[in-house]
Scaffold this active site. Structure first.
Site, PDB file in Angstrom:
ATOM      1  N   ARG A 172     -20.009  15.455 -29.410  1.00 16.94           N
ATOM      2  CA  ARG A 172     -18.769  14.701 -29.616  1.00 16.94           C
ATOM      3  C   ARG A 172     -17.607  15.298 -28.827  1.00 16.94           C
ATOM      4  O   ARG A 172     -16.578  14.646 -28.686  1.00 16.94           O
ATOM      5  CB  ARG A 172     -18.412  14.696 -31.106  1.00 16.94           C
ATOM      6  CG  ARG A 172     -19.466  14.034 -31.960  1.00 16.94           C
ATOM      7  CD  ARG A 172     -19.330  14.433 -33.412  1.00 16.94           C
ATOM      8  NE  ARG A 172     -18.240  13.768 -34.070  1.00 16.94           N
ATOM      9  CZ  ARG A 172     -18.356  12.771 -34.927  1.00 16.94           C
ATOM     10  NH1 ARG A 172     -19.534  12.300 -35.209  1.00 16.94           N
ATOM     11  NH2 ARG A 172     -17.308  12.245 -35.508  1.00 16.94           N
TER      12      ARG A 172
ATOM     13  N   TRP B 299     -11.628  19.323 -32.106  1.00 20.43           N
ATOM     14  CA  TRP B 299     -11.068  18.809 -30.854  1.00 20.43           C
ATOM     15  C   TRP B 299      -9.569  18.692 -31.138  1.00 20.43           C
ATOM     16  O   TRP B 299      -9.125  17.819 -31.886  1.00 20.43           O
ATOM     17  CB  TRP B 299     -11.687  17.450 -30.524  1.00 20.43           C
ATOM     18  CG  TRP B 299     -11.266  16.895 -29.203  1.00 20.43           C
ATOM     19  CD1 TRP B 299     -11.791  17.186 -27.982  1.00 20.43           C
ATOM     20  CD2 TRP B 299     -10.209  15.958 -28.964  1.00 20.43           C
ATOM     21  NE1 TRP B 299     -11.130  16.478 -27.002  1.00 20.43           N
ATOM     22  CE2 TRP B 299     -10.165  15.723 -27.577  1.00 20.43           C
ATOM     23  CE3 TRP B 299      -9.296  15.290 -29.783  1.00 20.43           C
ATOM     24  CZ2 TRP B 299      -9.245  14.853 -26.990  1.00 20.43           C
ATOM     25  CZ3 TRP B 299      -8.385  14.430 -29.202  1.00 20.43           C
ATOM     26  CH2 TRP B 299      -8.366  14.222 -27.814  1.00 20.43           C
TER      27      TRP B 299
ATOM     28  N   ASN C 152     -11.164  15.805 -39.856  1.00 11.90           N
ATOM     29  CA  ASN C 152     -11.217  15.023 -38.619  1.00 11.90           C
ATOM     30  C   ASN C 152     -10.153  13.946 -38.750  1.00 11.90           C
ATOM     31  O   ASN C 152     -10.140  13.197 -39.723  1.00 11.90           O
ATOM     32  CB  ASN C 152     -12.613  14.388 -38.483  1.00 11.90           C
ATOM     33  CG  ASN C 152     -12.718  13.501 -37.256  1.00 11.90           C
ATOM     34  OD1 ASN C 152     -11.840  13.484 -36.406  1.00 11.90           O
ATOM     35  ND2 ASN C 152     -13.809  12.756 -37.180  1.00 11.90           N
ATOM     36  N   GLY C 153      -9.218  13.884 -37.796  1.00  8.68           N
ATOM     37  CA  GLY C 153      -8.175  12.858 -37.843  1.00  8.68           C
ATOM     38  C   GLY C 153      -6.800  13.465 -37.635  1.00  8.68           C
ATOM     39  O   GLY C 153      -6.666  14.595 -37.155  1.00  8.68           O
TER      40      GLY C 153
ATOM     41  N   GLU D 219     -14.756   1.684 -13.037  1.00  4.48           N
ATOM     42  CA  GLU D 219     -15.663   2.561 -13.777  1.00  4.48           C
ATOM     43  C   GLU D 219     -16.119   3.734 -12.894  1.00  4.48           C
ATOM     44  O   GLU D 219     -16.225   4.865 -13.364  1.00  4.48           O
ATOM     45  CB  GLU D 219     -16.865   1.737 -14.281  1.00  4.48           C
ATOM     46  CG  GLU D 219     -18.031   2.531 -14.847  1.00  4.48           C
ATOM     47  CD  GLU D 219     -17.708   3.370 -16.074  1.00  4.48           C
ATOM     48  OE1 GLU D 219     -16.580   3.294 -16.591  1.00  4.48           O
ATOM     49  OE2 GLU D 219     -18.586   4.148 -16.492  1.00  4.48           O
TER      50      GLU D 219
ATOM     51  N   LYS E  90     -15.581   7.569 -13.899  1.00 10.20           N
ATOM     52  CA  LYS E  90     -16.701   8.522 -14.015  1.00 10.20           C
ATOM     53  C   LYS E  90     -16.414   9.780 -13.209  1.00 10.20           C
ATOM     54  O   LYS E  90     -16.612  10.890 -13.664  1.00 10.20           O
ATOM     55  CB  LYS E  90     -17.953   7.849 -13.480  1.00 10.20           C
ATOM     56  CG  LYS E  90     -19.211   7.685 -14.156  1.00 10.20           C
ATOM     57  CD  LYS E  90     -19.489   7.527 -15.578  1.00 10.20           C
ATOM     58  CE  LYS E  90     -18.409   7.542 -16.583  1.00 10.20           C
ATOM     59  NZ  LYS E  90     -18.534   6.677 -17.694  1.00 10.20           N
TER      60      LYS E  90
ATOM     61  N   GLU F  82     -13.671  11.898 -14.830  1.00 13.14           N
ATOM     62  CA  GLU F  82     -14.098  12.506 -16.093  1.00 13.14           C
ATOM     63  C   GLU F  82     -14.879  13.796 -15.889  1.00 13.14           C
ATOM     64  O   GLU F  82     -14.659  14.772 -16.605  1.00 13.14           O
ATOM     65  CB  GLU F  82     -15.001  11.540 -16.879  1.00 13.14           C
ATOM     66  CG  GLU F  82     -14.286  10.405 -17.541  1.00 13.14           C
ATOM     67  CD  GLU F  82     -15.244   9.512 -18.319  1.00 13.14           C
ATOM     68  OE1 GLU F  82     -14.941   9.192 -19.470  1.00 13.14           O
ATOM     69  OE2 GLU F  82     -16.298   9.121 -17.775  1.00 13.14           O
TER      70      GLU F  82
ATOM     71  N   HIS G 168      -1.590  -3.803  -0.602  1.00 12.50           N
ATOM     72  CA  HIS G 168      -0.376  -3.840  -1.415  1.00 12.50           C
ATOM     73  C   HIS G 168      -0.009  -2.466  -1.968  1.00 12.50           C
ATOM     74  O   HIS G 168       0.705  -2.377  -2.958  1.00 12.50           O
ATOM     75  CB  HIS G 168      -0.540  -4.856  -2.546  1.00 12.50           C
ATOM     76  CG  HIS G 168      -0.796  -6.231  -2.042  1.00 12.50           C
ATOM     77  ND1 HIS G 168       0.199  -7.032  -1.529  1.00 12.50           N
ATOM     78  CD2 HIS G 168      -1.947  -6.933  -1.897  1.00 12.50           C
ATOM     79  CE1 HIS G 168      -0.329  -8.180  -1.125  1.00 12.50           C
ATOM     80  NE2 HIS G 168      -1.635  -8.137  -1.343  1.00 12.50           N
TER      81      HIS G 168
ATOM     82  N   LYS H  76     -16.509  12.638 -27.193  1.00 17.28           N
ATOM     83  CA  LYS H  76     -17.469  11.546 -27.061  1.00 17.28           C
ATOM     84  C   LYS H  76     -17.021  10.314 -27.853  1.00 17.28           C
ATOM     85  O   LYS H  76     -16.828   9.254 -27.304  1.00 17.28           O
ATOM     86  CB  LYS H  76     -18.846  12.017 -27.534  1.00 17.28           C
ATOM     87  CG  LYS H  76     -19.933  10.959 -27.448  1.00 17.28           C
ATOM     88  CD  LYS H  76     -20.358  10.729 -26.028  1.00 17.28           C
ATOM     89  CE  LYS H  76     -21.307   9.571 -25.870  1.00 17.28           C
ATOM     90  NZ  LYS H  76     -21.284   9.021 -24.519  1.00 17.28           N
TER      91      LYS H  76
HETATM   92  N1  HGA Z   1      -5.609  17.106 -36.284  1.00 11.81           N
HETATM   93  C1  HGA Z   1      -6.614  18.118 -36.451  1.00 11.81           C
HETATM   94  C2  HGA Z   1      -8.004  17.544 -36.284  1.00 11.81           C
HETATM   95  C3  HGA Z   1      -8.210  16.931 -34.926  1.00 11.81           C
HETATM   96  C4  HGA Z   1      -9.383  15.995 -34.836  1.00 11.81           C
HETATM   97  O1  HGA Z   1      -9.788  15.292 -35.734  1.00 11.81           O
HETATM   98  N2  HGA Z   1     -10.002  15.854 -33.680  1.00 11.81           N
HETATM   99  O2  HGA Z   1     -11.118  15.005 -33.555  1.00 11.81           O
HETATM  100  C5  HGA Z   1      -6.387  19.297 -35.533  1.00 11.81           C
HETATM  101  O3  HGA Z   1      -5.715  19.190 -34.500  1.00 11.81           O
HETATM  102  O4  HGA Z   1      -6.886  20.368 -35.861  1.00 11.81           O
END
Ligand code: HGA
Length: 612
Positions: free
Chosen positions: A27, A75, A99-100, A484, A488, A491, A507, A607
């Protein structure tokens, strides 16, 4: 994005947590951590920035004990990816992984600091630990403290809580980010997806939006957003147990590129009846959509999946005569788009089926009364569960962060849906249906032939790897493939790249052309080829380094132009954009290998993008 695992087990938790976190590595993450309860119920915590091997090393030099714990791959959204900011976060007896994003964390943090709480990190998540600890300090039980705390959190979250001194309890919660319970034999698990709990059990309960749950080793209780106790179905998850291996390939991305003859064949096989040479849409809700009554199609996605919709836009217009709009989910959801009162269909595309913005856009469209359909690769995902009609892609698990086989599977499914729509709307003759269905069934073989170009593309990549900027050009249905291709390359190789419609060259982007700038033309010999050839000459006249991806006729027609040539097999123009995705994937892959980047987990990328 962040991965969560929680274990109430009967054997040492730490190695199992690491095993589960390894399965969530795909992920994308930048630090990791673990907390367990020892035999006396005391909390132990280890965290490390960077890859899981750093956490592994921290645990080897300073082990933790106990058969109950929580783990996390982070992340970062709020605060650098340091050890201090890595989860779990702890306050008093509470440890939490998240997560969030907690949108009102500043205001909660001020409030808690005023009450005497000292914060150790820059994260939004730490607020949750303090909030629950404050509730417990005021006399609430763990369950009451979480219930009250959840009511104060704004934003998106999947959470797992561990409590010091509570050796038979884990609490989980989900709002906006997925979370599942895994049911074992005298053991219980929490995981951000079925893959995480697969080594321990195949019996999974997916929490629904707003649900929270209390686990012991023998039982679990689920409450909905109004705190009423509810039951949710137990799903038997097939096949997730086997770890996905790289086999003989150097990277997952390479393996996934080479799997495309199979993954497109599986997907096309689910839609095209080869004997009858017709398309039959799979899925229970298929009959619910009467294409002849659809007056407009809105397609919504993010990233590579968005480019799949941009290709499909041409198909739906040309084959089904359907007015189409495509949009990026993060733009669509905040724009207050004017939607048709009747006859509108909203179609969402997402590999994971958990993409936060796409899911929010789906909910928005449902609220507005639109019929919804979703092209997804994970049938148990939130988007799959919430859309009226699920149009599956059968790409199999995609581990490389840069999407390849999921993209061509999305295109294959969308091409088939466009044929089905054309037939139902009477815009396509039976002969055309036979031709297009046949063309689709030939695609896997043509991809196999195209993959034989691997070595010559690798040779070319050595040259491109020296560039600092690369331009991709395409016309018509190949314009999104140029987009795309550029995505790629960006990334995974970190080379700046731009995709343009070839006709736009004059242009603006032509100003960038010099002998240092490779220009990749995605241009089969179709009705627009002559126009592309003129653009190619314009680039060559300015000493740009041209790479022409075409077929035999195109290569012949451009014989005079100075260019590197990649010759693909002849194919029906309908499936050409799917076939032409393959060389742009190979080019990006080999350039990245040449540059020595982390191909499967490129920096900063995740991911499944489960935060906004
Ligand atoms: N906000 C939290 C968790 C980040 C998150 O869910 N990433 O996928 C942090 O920054 O630790």
């Amino acid at each position: 994005m962040c991965g969560i695992i929680g274990i109430l087990g009967s054997e040492p938790a730490a190695p199992r947590i690491i095993e589960a976190l390894k399965r969530l590595e795909y992920r994308g993450y930048d630090s990791a951590g673990i907390a367990t309860l020892d035999a006396d119920g005391a909390m132990q915590r280890r965290r490390a920035p960077g890859k899981l091997k750093n956490l592994d090393e921290a645990l080897a030099s300073d082990p933790v004990t106990g058969d109950q714990g929580i783990g996390h791959t982070r992340w970062a959204t709020h605060g650098l990816p340091t050890q201090a900011n890595a989860h779990p976060h702890v306050s008093g007896p509470v440890a939490v992984v998240h997560n969030g994003i907690i949108e009102n964390f500043r205001e909660l943090r001020h409030e808690l600091e005023a009450k005497g709480h000292t914060f150790q990190t820059e994260t939004d998540t730490e607020t949750i630990a303090h909030l629950i600890a404050a509730n417990m300090k005021s006399g609430m039980s763990e369950i009451e403290a979480v219930q009250a705390g959840l009511g104060r959190l704004e934003g998106a979250f999947a959470l797992a809580f561990l409590f010091e001194g509570r050796p038979d309890m884990l609490i989980g919660a989900r709002k906006g980010s997925p979370l599942a319970i895994g049911i074992g034999e005298g053991e219980m698990f929490l995981g951000s997806d079925a893959l995480a709990v697969a080594p321990f059990t195949n019996r999974v309960v997916y929490l629904e939006e707003g649900d929270w749950c209390v686990l012991s080793r023998e039982s679990y209780r689920i409450f909905d957003k109004k705190n009423a106790e509810v039951t949710r179905p137990v799903t038997l998850v097939q096949g997730a147990g086997a770890a996905v291996e790289k086999g003989n390939y150097r990277h997952f991305m390479q393996k996934e590129i080479f799997e495309q003859p199979d993954s497109t064949a599986r997907t096309i096989g689910a839609y095209v009846n080869v004997l009858k040479q017709t398309v039959e849409l799979p899925g229970e809700g298929a009959a619910a959509i009467d294409w002849s009554e659809i007056t407009s199609l809105q397609m919504i996605a993010c990233g590579t999946a968005h480019y799949a919709t941009r290709v499909a836009e041409y198909w739906f217009e040309q084959v089904a005569g359907l007015p189409v709009k495509t949009d990026i989910a993060s733009e669509f959801r905040y724009r207050e788009p004017a939607l048709p009162k009747t006859g509108g269909l909203a179609l969402f595309v997402s590999q994971s089926g958990e993409t936060a913005d796409t899911l929010a856009a789906l909910r928005y469209c449902k609220e507005k009364g639109l019929k919804t359909a979703a092209v997804v690769n994970v049938p148990t995902s939130s988007i799959a569960r919430e859309a009226d009609l699920v149009l599956p892609t059968l790409a199999g698990p995609e581990i490389g962060v840069a999407s390849t086989k999921a993209f061509t599977a999305q295109l294959s499914a969308l091409a088939a849906v466009a044929i089905a729509a054309g037939r139902a709307r009477g815009t396509m003759s039976r002969d055309a249906e036979i031709r297009l269905s046949r063309a689709l069934t030939e695609l896997p073989r043509l991809i196999s032939t195209t993959l034989l170009l691997d070595e010559s593309i690798a040779r070319l990549a050595r040259d491109i790897a020296k560039a600092t900027d690369v331009i991709y050009l395409g016309r018509g249905v190949h314009y999104p493939i140029a987009l795309e291709g550029a995505l790629k390359l960006k990334e995974i190789s970190y080379i700046h790249a731009e995709g343009y419609a070839s006709g736009e060259l004059k242009h603006g982007p032509i100003a960038l052309i010099d002998e240092e700038t490779p220009v990749v033309f995605v241009a089969p010999f179709d009705g627009l080829f002559d126009k592309s050839l003129s653009n190619l000459q314009e680039v060559a006249a300015r000493r740009g380094e041209v790479i022409l991806i075409s077929d035999a006729a195109g290569i012949r027609a451009a014989a005079d132009a100075p260019a590197h040539r990649i010759e693909l097999p002849d194919c029906d123009p309908f499936i050409a954009p799917i076939l032409y995705s393959v060389p742009v994937q190979l080019l990006a892959y080999h350039v990245a290998v040449e540059k020595g980047t982390d191909v499967d987990q490129p920096r900063n990328l995740a991911k499944s993008v489960t935060v906004e």
